[in-house]
Design an enzyme around this catalytic site. Sequence first.
Site, PDB file in Angstrom:
ATOM      1  N   LYS A  13       0.832  -1.210   0.000  1.00 10.22           N
ATOM      2  CA  LYS A  13       0.000   0.000   0.000  1.00 10.22           C
ATOM      3  C   LYS A  13       0.861   1.252   0.000  1.00 10.22           C
ATOM      4  CE  LYS A  13      -4.080  -1.828   2.395  1.00 10.22           C
ATOM      5  NZ  LYS A  13      -4.951  -1.668   3.597  1.00 10.22           N
ATOM      6  N   ASP A  70      -9.094   1.977   4.312  1.00 10.21           N
ATOM      7  CA  ASP A  70      -9.576   0.663   4.710  1.00 10.21           C
ATOM      8  C   ASP A  70     -10.151   0.053   3.453  1.00 10.21           C
ATOM      9  OD1 ASP A  70      -9.719  -1.270   6.785  1.00 10.21           O
ATOM     10  OD2 ASP A  70     -11.890  -1.110   6.710  1.00 10.21           O
TER      11      ASP A  70
END
Length: 199
Positions: A13, A70
């Site tokens: 990420k 998220d």
Amino acid sequence: MKKIVLATKNQGKVRELRKALSHLPVEVLSLADFGDLPDAVEDGRTFAENARIKANFYRDQTGFDCLADDSGLEVEAFDGAPGVYSARFAGFHADDATNNEKLCTELKKRQLTSSPAAYACVLAFAAADGSECWTEGRCDGTVRLTPHGENGFGYDPYFYTADYPGRTMADLTLEEKERISHRGKAMRAMVQKLEEYLK
């Protein structure tokens, strides 16, 4: 130069988000730059709630603007699971291998070889001045029992994209993935908001 903290320890990420922010006049940090910080308690019931919890928590921990995501996998055959529990589908200490093993086990339990699915992502930005914003993105596809590809992370080898038929998320280059991914879509929308914020 303004600093923005990426509220994640996931290096996959970090790479994706850092690249997306590379044209902005900011110094991009990750949680790894702050030593041993406590974990945020992600007890939200939606991606948006958890992203906001993380952004605010690590903004308060570091004192800098913070960007949190998220994201997860929603499988139609599992009534939308694992959803917000995607990172710990196989248990609290799960990793990619055990989560993917559980994905396949759950498909087989239902006598399925595949199921429609989608990746979903919400990005939340919490500024040091207390202001907040969020964006979201989705990527449709199919999960199958047969993995393919060497790139990506998480469920990527099992997620066959609707945009590139016959190819998994793990088959795509970083540029191809950014173009279609849930995080890429959310990030493009967030970059527009950050460009306004940084003016």
